[in-house]
Design an enzyme around this catalytic site. Structure first.
Site, PDB file in Angstrom:
ATOM      1  CG  ASP A 102     -67.449 -74.389  57.033  1.00  0.00           C
ATOM      2  OD1 ASP A 102     -67.598 -74.740  55.547  1.00  0.00           O
ATOM      3  OD2 ASP A 102     -67.641 -72.880  57.063  1.00  0.00           O
ATOM      4  CG  HIS A 104     -68.588 -73.349  52.834  1.00  0.00           C
ATOM      5  ND1 HIS A 104     -69.581 -74.173  53.146  1.00  0.00           N
ATOM      6  CD2 HIS A 104     -70.042 -73.397  51.395  1.00  0.00           C
ATOM      7  CE1 HIS A 104     -71.065 -74.024  53.041  1.00  0.00           C
ATOM      8  NE2 HIS A 104     -71.065 -73.637  52.189  1.00  0.00           N
ATOM      9  CB  SER A 155     -67.183 -72.185  60.937  1.00  0.00           C
ATOM     10  OG  SER A 155     -68.056 -71.466  59.918  1.00  0.00           O
TER      11      SER A 155
HETATM   12  C1  B12 Z   1     -71.171 -72.301  46.985  1.00  0.00           C
HETATM   13  C2  B12 Z   1     -71.580 -72.840  48.332  1.00  0.00           C
HETATM   14  C3  B12 Z   1     -71.760 -73.637  48.788  1.00  0.00           C
HETATM   15  C4  B12 Z   1     -71.292 -75.187  48.334  1.00  0.00           C
HETATM   16  C5  B12 Z   1     -69.666 -75.194  48.153  1.00  0.00           C
HETATM   17  C6  B12 Z   1     -67.920 -75.505  47.446  1.00  0.00           C
HETATM   18  C7  B12 Z   1     -67.014 -75.426  48.013  1.00  0.00           C
HETATM   19  N1  B12 Z   1     -66.838 -76.504  46.935  1.00  0.00           N
HETATM   20  O1  B12 Z   1     -66.880 -74.879  47.989  1.00  0.00           O
HETATM   21  C8  B12 Z   1     -71.969 -76.612  49.075  1.00  0.00           C
HETATM   22  C9  B12 Z   1     -73.254 -76.981  48.089  1.00  0.00           C
HETATM   23  C10 B12 Z   1     -70.907 -76.962  49.385  1.00  0.00           C
HETATM   24  C11 B12 Z   1     -72.165 -76.126  50.079  1.00  0.00           C
HETATM   25  C12 B12 Z   1     -73.258 -76.885  51.118  1.00  0.00           C
HETATM   26  C13 B12 Z   1     -73.648 -75.555  52.416  1.00  0.00           C
HETATM   27  N2  B12 Z   1     -74.124 -74.250  52.407  1.00  0.00           N
HETATM   28 CO1  B12 Z   1     -72.973 -73.610  51.030  1.00  0.00          CO
HETATM   29  N3  B12 Z   1     -73.055 -71.392  50.584  1.00  0.00           N
HETATM   30  C14 B12 Z   1     -72.382 -72.025  49.024  1.00  0.00           C
HETATM   31  C15 B12 Z   1     -72.116 -70.462  48.804  1.00  0.00           C
HETATM   32  C16 B12 Z   1     -73.433 -70.009  48.046  1.00  0.00           C
HETATM   33  C17 B12 Z   1     -70.875 -69.390  48.283  1.00  0.00           C
HETATM   34  C18 B12 Z   1     -69.583 -69.595  48.717  1.00  0.00           C
HETATM   35  C19 B12 Z   1     -68.650 -69.193  47.812  1.00  0.00           C
HETATM   36  O2  B12 Z   1     -67.650 -70.328  47.463  1.00  0.00           O
HETATM   37  N4  B12 Z   1     -68.430 -68.209  47.703  1.00  0.00           N
HETATM   38  C20 B12 Z   1     -67.645 -67.514  46.851  1.00  0.00           C
HETATM   39  C21 B12 Z   1     -66.275 -67.437  47.468  1.00  0.00           C
HETATM   40  C22 B12 Z   1     -64.851 -66.650  47.093  1.00  0.00           C
HETATM   41  O3  B12 Z   1     -65.827 -66.363  48.664  1.00  0.00           O
HETATM   42  P1  B12 Z   1     -66.661 -66.651  49.985  1.00  0.00           P
HETATM   43  O4  B12 Z   1     -65.733 -68.887  49.929  1.00  0.00           O
HETATM   44  O5  B12 Z   1     -66.630 -66.148  50.995  1.00  0.00           O
HETATM   45  O6  B12 Z   1     -64.141 -65.937  50.171  1.00  0.00           O
HETATM   46  C23 B12 Z   1     -63.843 -65.150  49.977  1.00  0.00           C
HETATM   47  C24 B12 Z   1     -63.979 -64.173  51.538  1.00  0.00           C
HETATM   48  O7  B12 Z   1     -64.739 -64.929  52.565  1.00  0.00           O
HETATM   49  C25 B12 Z   1     -62.055 -64.741  51.264  1.00  0.00           C
HETATM   50  N5  B12 Z   1     -61.877 -66.045  52.145  1.00  0.00           N
HETATM   51  C26 B12 Z   1     -61.966 -67.056  52.589  1.00  0.00           C
HETATM   52  N6  B12 Z   1     -61.688 -68.319  53.372  1.00  0.00           N
HETATM   53  C27 B12 Z   1     -60.717 -67.231  53.813  1.00  0.00           C
HETATM   54  C28 B12 Z   1     -59.659 -67.640  54.695  1.00  0.00           C
HETATM   55  C29 B12 Z   1     -58.681 -66.410  54.946  1.00  0.00           C
HETATM   56  C30 B12 Z   1     -57.700 -66.873  55.839  1.00  0.00           C
HETATM   57  C31 B12 Z   1     -58.923 -65.338  54.247  1.00  0.00           C
HETATM   58  C32 B12 Z   1     -57.822 -64.352  54.339  1.00  0.00           C
HETATM   59  C33 B12 Z   1     -59.748 -65.049  53.111  1.00  0.00           C
HETATM   60  C34 B12 Z   1     -60.557 -65.701  52.895  1.00  0.00           C
HETATM   61  O8  B12 Z   1     -61.076 -65.184  50.009  1.00  0.00           O
HETATM   62  C35 B12 Z   1     -62.818 -65.237  48.857  1.00  0.00           C
HETATM   63  C36 B12 Z   1     -62.380 -63.698  48.471  1.00  0.00           C
HETATM   64  O9  B12 Z   1     -61.879 -62.868  48.421  1.00  0.00           O
HETATM   65  C37 B12 Z   1     -72.527 -69.522  50.007  1.00  0.00           C
HETATM   66  C38 B12 Z   1     -72.940 -68.085  50.134  1.00  0.00           C
HETATM   67  C39 B12 Z   1     -72.326 -67.233  50.612  1.00  0.00           C
HETATM   68  N7  B12 Z   1     -72.958 -65.845  51.013  1.00  0.00           N
HETATM   69  O10 B12 Z   1     -71.589 -66.952  50.940  1.00  0.00           O
HETATM   70  C40 B12 Z   1     -73.197 -70.683  50.877  1.00  0.00           C
HETATM   71  C41 B12 Z   1     -73.084 -70.598  52.666  1.00  0.00           C
HETATM   72  C42 B12 Z   1     -72.830 -70.473  52.840  1.00  0.00           C
HETATM   73  N8  B12 Z   1     -74.156 -72.354  52.709  1.00  0.00           N
HETATM   74  C43 B12 Z   1     -74.584 -71.895  53.807  1.00  0.00           C
HETATM   75  C44 B12 Z   1     -75.117 -73.753  53.659  1.00  0.00           C
HETATM   76  C45 B12 Z   1     -76.448 -72.645  54.871  1.00  0.00           C
HETATM   77  C46 B12 Z   1     -74.801 -74.408  53.237  1.00  0.00           C
HETATM   78  C47 B12 Z   1     -75.173 -75.852  53.774  1.00  0.00           C
HETATM   79  C48 B12 Z   1     -75.335 -76.156  55.249  1.00  0.00           C
HETATM   80  C49 B12 Z   1     -76.845 -76.102  53.294  1.00  0.00           C
HETATM   81  C50 B12 Z   1     -76.803 -77.546  53.321  1.00  0.00           C
HETATM   82  N9  B12 Z   1     -78.691 -77.312  53.816  1.00  0.00           N
HETATM   83  O11 B12 Z   1     -76.475 -78.523  52.869  1.00  0.00           O
HETATM   84  C51 B12 Z   1     -73.950 -76.761  53.437  1.00  0.00           C
HETATM   85  C52 B12 Z   1     -73.039 -76.408  54.939  1.00  0.00           C
HETATM   86  C53 B12 Z   1     -72.307 -77.768  54.489  1.00  0.00           C
HETATM   87  C54 B12 Z   1     -71.280 -78.082  55.637  1.00  0.00           C
HETATM   88  N10 B12 Z   1     -70.917 -78.362  57.053  1.00  0.00           N
HETATM   89  O12 B12 Z   1     -70.280 -76.911  55.855  1.00  0.00           O
HETATM   90  C55 B12 Z   1     -75.085 -70.678  53.719  1.00  0.00           C
HETATM   91  C56 B12 Z   1     -74.772 -70.775  55.565  1.00  0.00           C
HETATM   92  C57 B12 Z   1     -75.457 -69.504  56.212  1.00  0.00           C
HETATM   93  C58 B12 Z   1     -75.086 -70.054  57.395  1.00  0.00           C
HETATM   94  N11 B12 Z   1     -75.318 -68.252  58.853  1.00  0.00           N
HETATM   95  O13 B12 Z   1     -74.502 -70.694  58.230  1.00  0.00           O
HETATM   96  C59 B12 Z   1     -74.360 -69.283  53.079  1.00  0.00           C
HETATM   97  C60 B12 Z   1     -73.759 -68.224  53.252  1.00  0.00           C
HETATM   98  C61 B12 Z   1     -75.900 -69.541  52.048  1.00  0.00           C
HETATM   99  C62 B12 Z   1     -77.219 -68.460  52.446  1.00  0.00           C
HETATM  100  N12 B12 Z   1     -76.844 -67.313  52.827  1.00  0.00           N
HETATM  101  O14 B12 Z   1     -77.683 -69.057  53.225  1.00  0.00           O
HETATM  102  N13 B12 Z   1     -72.529 -74.585  49.711  1.00  0.00           N
END
Ligand code: B12
Length: 216
Positions: A102, A104, A155
């Site tokens: 992963d 992200h 993941s």
């Molecule tokens: C931006 C994004 C990307 C970017 C990431 C850039 C980066 N530097 O991180 C890029 C373009 C690289 C990307 C790639 C991919 N992505 Co993407 N991506 C997203 C997106 C739109 C937003 C994620 C994000 O950053 N959100 C904002 C942050 C702040 O939110 P967050 O990470 O959830 O974190 C919050 C909480 O979860 C928490 N948190 C997170 N981690 C932790 C850890 C701890 C310990 C704690 C306490 C809290 C915590 O804190 C944060 C704030 O409260 C999501 C959509 C979504 N619904 O999440 C899809 C998503 C995660 N991606 C997805 C996919 C499919 C992919 C790809 C496979 C696409 C592809 N065909 O290549 C690749 C995966 C590559 C890989 N092997 O990892 C899917 C996953 C689906 C699944 N069921 O697996 C999603 C859900 C989109 C979707 N709805 O289809 N992606």
């Protein structure tokens, strides 16, 4: 320069990938005294919408990349304020990383940044971290808490491997550390599957939990 339309919500603008307007609105709201964490939450909602549009075929990977860039820029604007507001009294060491397979890191970075703002010493292993690296580092730095991040379905399996490897190493080296997992799709069922101690889907709630764990 575009003038942000107050009728456009921040979440909507992030979802529409309106980079300039998002950044202007964030600045305006901060200037007006809005809570930076509320702003981050609204942007997060927009990111979820981006994910849905990607699933529905409306956006492609470029859209995901763009949204990630916008969010990173928002965090850059908001971070100094969060640092100012934080009390920074806690002391404790937290090892964080995104599990193997992963890449992200936006949420994980936010969790790490908020922990630092609250006085924690954060060791960040980055993304795509193999279980063995987590385990080696855990033995080396003896963290109080370990935080694993994972956003994709795949993941969950590597989180499970990571937890198993960490537990084995902890036993061998007589270490104790609670394992906390986080990410957009994490819930208690996944926590049970993975074998972690705690789960949080919100970074700030994760920081509060770490504070509680250290008090205990
Ligand atoms: C931006 C994004 C990307 C970017 C990431 C850039 C980066 N530097 O991180 C890029 C373009 C690289 C990307 C790639 C991919 N992505 Co993407 N991506 C997203 C997106 C739109 C937003 C994620 C994000 O950053 N959100 C904002 C942050 C702040 O939110 P967050 O990470 O959830 O974190 C919050 C909480 O979860 C928490 N948190 C997170 N981690 C932790 C850890 C701890 C310990 C704690 C306490 C809290 C915590 O804190 C944060 C704030 O409260 C999501 C959509 C979504 N619904 O999440 C899809 C998503 C995660 N991606 C997805 C996919 C499919 C992919 C790809 C496979 C696409 C592809 N065909 O290549 C690749 C995966 C590559 C890989 N092997 O990892 C899917 C996953 C689906 C699944 N069921 O697996 C999603 C859900 C989109 C979707 N709805 O289809 N992606």
């Amino acid at each position: 320069m575009n003038t942000p339309n107050p009728n456009n919500s921040l979440a909507q603008l992030v979802a529409d990938l309106e980079e300039d307007t998002v950044l202007e609105l964030v600045q305006q709201r901060l200037d007006a005294g809005d809570n930076p964490l509320q702003i981050i939450d609204e942007c997060n909602e927009g990111m979820r919408e981006v994910g849905q549009r990607y699933e529905q075929g409306e956006y492609f990977v470029a859209g995901l990349i763009m949204s990630g860039e916008i969010f990173r820029e928002v965090v850059e604007i908001v971070q100094p304020l969060l640092e100012q507001q934080a009390e920074g009294k806690t002391s404790g060491r937290v090892l964080v990383g995104t599990v193997s397979g992963d890449i992200h890191d936006i949420g994980k970075n936010m969790f790490g940044m908020l922990l630092s703002c609250h006085g924690f010493d954060v060791i960040d292993l980055g993304v795509d971290v193999p279980p063995e690296i987590f385990a080696t580092k855990a033995v080396e730095v003896k963290p109080d808490i370990i935080g694993l991040s994972g956003l994709i379905t795949a993941s969950f399996e590597t989180m499970r491997d990571t937890v198993t490897t960490l537990r084995t190493q902890a036993k061998e080296h007589k270490l104790t550390f609670p394992i906390l997992i986080g990410g957009g799709m994490i819930d208690d069922q996944i926590r049970q599957y993975v074998g972690a101690d705690y789960w949080m889907s919100d970074a700030m709630a994760g920081v509060r939990l770490c504070e509680e764990l250290l008090k205990g």
